[in-house]
Enzyme design. Structure first.
Site, PDB file in Angstrom:
ATOM      1  N   ASP A   1       1.264 -43.253 -44.652  1.00 17.09           N
ATOM      2  CA  ASP A   1       0.098 -42.517 -44.179  1.00 17.09           C
ATOM      3  C   ASP A   1      -1.173 -43.104 -44.778  1.00 17.09           C
ATOM      4  OD1 ASP A   1       1.883 -40.950 -42.870  1.00 17.09           O
ATOM      5  OD2 ASP A   1       1.511 -39.128 -44.048  1.00 17.09           O
ATOM      6  N   ALA A   2      -1.073 -43.541 -46.049  1.00 18.67           N
ATOM      7  CA  ALA A   2      -2.249 -44.115 -46.712  1.00 18.67           C
ATOM      8  C   ALA A   2      -2.714 -45.372 -45.974  1.00 18.67           C
ATOM      9  CB  ALA A   2      -1.923 -44.442 -48.159  1.00 18.67           C
TER      10      ALA A   2
ATOM     11  N   LYS B   1      -2.572 -27.974 -46.856  1.00 19.86           N
ATOM     12  CA  LYS B   1      -2.298 -28.732 -45.630  1.00 19.86           C
ATOM     13  C   LYS B   1      -0.835 -29.160 -45.661  1.00 19.86           C
ATOM     14  CE  LYS B   1      -4.042 -32.414 -42.675  1.00 19.86           C
ATOM     15  NZ  LYS B   1      -2.821 -33.187 -42.475  1.00 19.86           N
TER      16      LYS B   1
ATOM     17  N   LYS C   1      -8.028 -34.448 -48.243  1.00 19.76           N
ATOM     18  CA  LYS C   1      -6.724 -35.062 -48.533  1.00 19.76           C
ATOM     19  C   LYS C   1      -6.526 -35.353 -50.019  1.00 19.76           C
ATOM     20  CE  LYS C   1      -5.095 -36.621 -44.225  1.00 19.76           C
ATOM     21  NZ  LYS C   1      -3.930 -37.403 -43.810  1.00 19.76           N
TER      22      LYS C   1
ATOM     23  N   CYS D   1      29.763 -46.908 -66.200  1.00 22.00           N
ATOM     24  CA  CYS D   1      30.100 -47.752 -67.328  1.00 22.00           C
ATOM     25  C   CYS D   1      31.348 -47.167 -67.967  1.00 22.00           C
ATOM     26  CB  CYS D   1      28.957 -47.752 -68.327  1.00 22.00           C
ATOM     27  SG  CYS D   1      29.485 -48.344 -69.937  1.00 22.00           S
TER      28      CYS D   1
END
Ligand code: NAD
Ligand code: ZN
Length: 796
Positions: free
Chosen positions: A37-38, A128, A327, A439
């Site tokens: 989205d960025a 939001k 935002k 392990c």
């Protein structure tokens, strides 16, 4: 940008539009975005800036003017009588003071103040939610239709799927609702449902959801409503659309209150705020809460609260002027993988971790992200050098969700799980069908030290009273204890000092000093508890060692069959495998554990500190029926020599020595096919193969020799066995078999019971075979009996 040649600017605008269109399609139609989205927002902002500066470039169909995308998912279309719009965005920027840093919010608020000529207007302030917008239509209080936003004008009819979302009321509660009411809100996936879905997907090797928004959108747009139902979606209402035949309150916040009364979930974070200062205070308050919220939010929304004011403000092409989305820093970012390493958890689980070029994700610098397990790395095909999308949300560890394979540099190599633990060097093992590698180092692995100690001290293991998690943490952190054996060396002073340091570190008031006197009772009790734990049983001790795959019941089996710790420690893998319920993986784990030098030392140290077992005994007589040359050869997996041939050989040779001395020609006459005999020749000629076989044989012999026998081991080696013969024994005949078994001390019985050691079934075996299977008694064929007889008659 001003210096750019117009043609270049035009080309850039066209390029941006194309990339945004493509991203929109992936995001809105396929629910499978390929950029964050960025990154999307950056492209969008650049295009907006270009169009603002060069209005002649703006086209009517530019993505800056449109909402979402028209989907084509095989659903019927729904036209929205009132369009479902998008929201303008505000981002935090560089600058001094809030009015600079939140310039876009300040402008938004000032514009409303000026247009309405109102000081500090009231806003509804809301989280939001990051999901999928939907519109729900109610007629006469009943849910009749639900639709996605689509391109804002036309959405998809997803009524059937929405009916499966528990949070959506199918009938309105209370009274006073309009005849027709459209309620709008967000369908989301809660973190817990998203995590649960992905954990299941990872365990079963299926595709994981990239993020909850994708999960919500993808699930809601399934053509099969049954799938939607399984995905567990949630819903929050935040607006209304069409209203007919009824009145709604004059403000948005009152409307949300009404929606609550009518049965809609409304986020508890919703409230009201006044003026710019109120908005920013809300932004900060929710920002601080963001990581603790049970769902993803990508910002907050400010909406002018009164509808009259909203009406006056009006709309631009794709968003209202009376609302804005403020935002937060994005929860997903792109970065590159610098290395993939293995992290060993407290319980030994080996988790691949991506080391990343540092990147800011949701306000935090991220340099590592989990890749969960080897299967997940393979599924995503993450490689060193790749550009990836990392996600960090809530208190969940950052994870790699996607590889941008288009950006992969040349010469990358697929990743594979290392074979050994990076902390202690022990082998990494994985159980059949399990996603996690572990392990096998147990006690000697520093990564597992605390967990190993807690397990060691547990009630069902060594049962050390008073050694809780907090003390274990302190004992390990301050270096008092490296292995469980160290516990037995600690003095009263050690404990008092440890406690003092732990209190200091945790900032707790030391309870050790009371009324000027040092309280030592607890430490005395603890030392007493440690002392008392020295008197234990073999199964408890074996369980306490924390050997992989060894639970309480396997520990009991080992003790019951092998009797002494000494035998558990030295019995090789192939011989362990003949014990009931011990498969190849378990046998490998036990043998591997005791073969480790570090573990040997810990066990020796423990014994040296005075641990004694109240229940050590001789090996079980039942072992006599289990151990013979065929077991050894079979387990040694001599190439191409099938189990049938190994048994045939064992009929003729009682031990490895004889077998080595004999040669191919004799084996062939003994019934082994010549190809297999050649393989055996090669195998036995190789000293490297012979060493473990000889060791296993010697261990087998030591076990057999240790079994006591009243009549003396040499004359009655099979004493204690009860055998049942059934069917036709082709070589021996039943009588001869009976005689030879009895001569070696075994009892031959006519009926099968739980006490039967094994049933030898020949041709046309009847009801006794059924009975044996019913009771779970071992069934042998004649060849295996012959091998057993050959071995022991050779001795007698
Ligand atoms: N990654 C990609 O490829 C890609 C592609 C397209 C869009 N996107 C994302 O979508 C955004 C643009 O989409 P958009 O047009 O839906 O805008 P938006 O998501 O930024 O804002 C509008 C939406 O916010 C939602 N919302 C949540 N809470 C709300 C509330 N309380 N009140 C009102 N609305 C609320 C509603 O769904 C509404 O439709 C981008 O900023 C980007 O984040 C990403
Ligand atoms: Zn290790």
């Amino acid at each position: 940008m001003n210096q750019r040649h117009p043609v270049t600017i035009q080309a850039r605008a066209a390029e941006l539009r194309e990339r945004i269109e493509q991203a929109n399609y992936r995001y809105h139609v396929l629910d499978d975005p390929e950029i964050t989205d960025a990154d999307y927002d950056r492209l969008m902002r650049e295009l907006e800036a270009l169009e603002a500066e060069h209005p002649e470039l703006a086209t009517d169909d530019s993505p800056t003017r449109r909402v979402g995308a028209r989907a084509s998912g095989g659903f019927a279309e729904v036209r929205h009588a009132l369009p479902m719009l998008s929201l303008g965005n505000a981002f935090e920027q560089e600058g001094d003071g809030d009015r600079e840093r939140f310039r876009e919010v300040a402008e938004f608020e000032r514009r409303i103040e000026q247009t309405l000529d109102r000081r500090e207007p009231v806003f509804s302030v809301e989280p939001k939610l990051d999901g999928l917008a939907i519109s729900l239509r109610y007629e006469g209080g009943a849910f009749v239709q639900g639709a996605t936003r689509g391109d804002g004008e036309t959405g998809e009819d997803v009524t059937a799927n929405l009916r499966t979302v528990a949070a959506i009321p199918l009938r309105l509660r209370g009274s006073g609702w309009p005849r027709v009411l459209e309620v709008r809100g967000e369908v989301i996936m809660l973190h817990k449902d998203f995590e649960a879905f992905n954990a299941r997907a990872r365990a079963s090797g299926e595709k994981t959801l990239a993020n909850p928004r994708n999960g919500a959108a993808g699930s809601l747009r399934q053509l099969d409503a049954a799938i939607t139902k399984k995905r567990k979606l949630s819903f929050f209402a935040y607006a209304i659309g069409v209203v007919e035949g009824g009145e709604m309150p004059p403000t948005h916040s009152q409307t949300l209150q009404k929606l609550r009364e009518w049965g809609f979930p409304v986020s508890p974070e919703v409230g009201t705020a006044r003026g710019f200062g109120g908005l920013i205070a809300y932004y900060r308050r929710i920002g601080e809460k963001r990581d603790k919220l049970p769902y993803d939010i990508d910002g907050v929304v400010y909406k002018l609260d009164d509808y009259a004011g909203q009406q006056e403000m009006g709309f631009v092409s794709r968003a209202p002027r009376w609302a804005i989305a403020h935002k937060f820093p994005a929860q997903e970012q792109t970065t590159t993988v610098e290395a993939i390493e293995i992290q060993i958890g407290r319980t030994g689980a080996a988790t691949p971790v991506a080391r990343l070029a540092p990147v800011q994700v949701a306000g935090v610098t991220v340099t590592n992200a989990t890749l969960h397990n080897a299967d997940q790395v393979a599924r995503l095909d993450v490689r060193v050098g790749d550009t990836v999308i990392v996600r960090r949300a809530g208190d969940v560890i950052p994870e790699v969700v996607r590889v941008m394979s288009e950006q992969r540099p040349s010469h990358t190599k697929p990743w594979s799980m290392p074979t050994h633990c990076p902390v202690c060097g022990s082998a990494l093992l994985r159980e059949e069908g399990e996603a996690a590698w572990r392990c096998s180092g147990g006690l000697i692995c520093a990564a597992q030290r605390k967990e190993a100690l807690i397990h060691f001290a547990a009630r069902r293991a060594m049962d050390i009273d008073g050694l809780g998690e907090r003390f274990v943490d302190a004992l390990v952190d301050f270096g008092y204890v490296h292995t469980p054996a160290d516990l037995y060396r600690l003095t009263l002073d050690d404990f008092l000092e440890m406690k003092r340091r732990a209190d200091e570190r945790d900032g707790t008031t030391p309870e050790t000093v009371k009324q000027g006197k040092v309280a030592t009772k607890w430490a005395e009790n603890l030392i007493e508890g440690i002392e008392a734990s020295k008197h234990t049983t073999l199964p408890r001790f074996l369980f306490a060692l924390g050997i992989m795959h060894i639970g309480e019941s396997t520990a009991k089996t080992l003790a019951a069959w092998l009797g002494r710790l000494e035998f558990v420690r030295t019995t090789p893998e192939p011989v362990l495998q003949v014990l009931p319920d011990i498969g190849g993986e378990v046998a490998r784990s036990i043998a591997g554990f005791f073969a480790q030098e570090g573990n040997q030392k810990v066990v020796d140290d423990l014994l040296a500190s005075g641990i004694v077992f109240s229940d050590e005994a001789e090996p079980s007589p039942k072992l006599r029926g289990k151990l013979s040359l065929d077991v050894l050869l079979d387990m040694a997996k001599v190439s191409k020599l099938g189990p049938k041939s190994t048994k045939q050989l064992a009929q003729h040779y009682t031990n490895l020595q004889q077998l080595v001395r004999a040669g191919q020609a004799q084996w062939v006459t003994a019934g082994v096919p010549s190809a297999a005999a050649i393989n055996l020749e090669a195998c036995l000629a190789d000293e490297a193969n012979l060493v473990p076989l000889r060791e296993a044989e010697a261990a087998m012999q030591r076990l057999l020799d240790a079994i006591p026998s009243s009549a003396g081991a040499s004359t009655a080696p099979l004493e204690g066995l009860t055998v049942v013969l059934t069917g036709t024994l082709a070589t021996l005949g039943r009588d001869e078999a009976k005689d030879r078994l009895e001569a070696l001390g075994a009892k031959v019985s006519g009926s099968v019971s739980k006490k039967t050691s094994f049933v030898v079934a020949g041709e046309a075996a009847g009801s006794k075979l059924d009975k044996a299977q019913e009771l779970g008694v071992e069934v042998w064929d004649e060849a295996r009996l012959l091998a057993l007889l050959a071995m022991h008659e050779g001795k007698a």
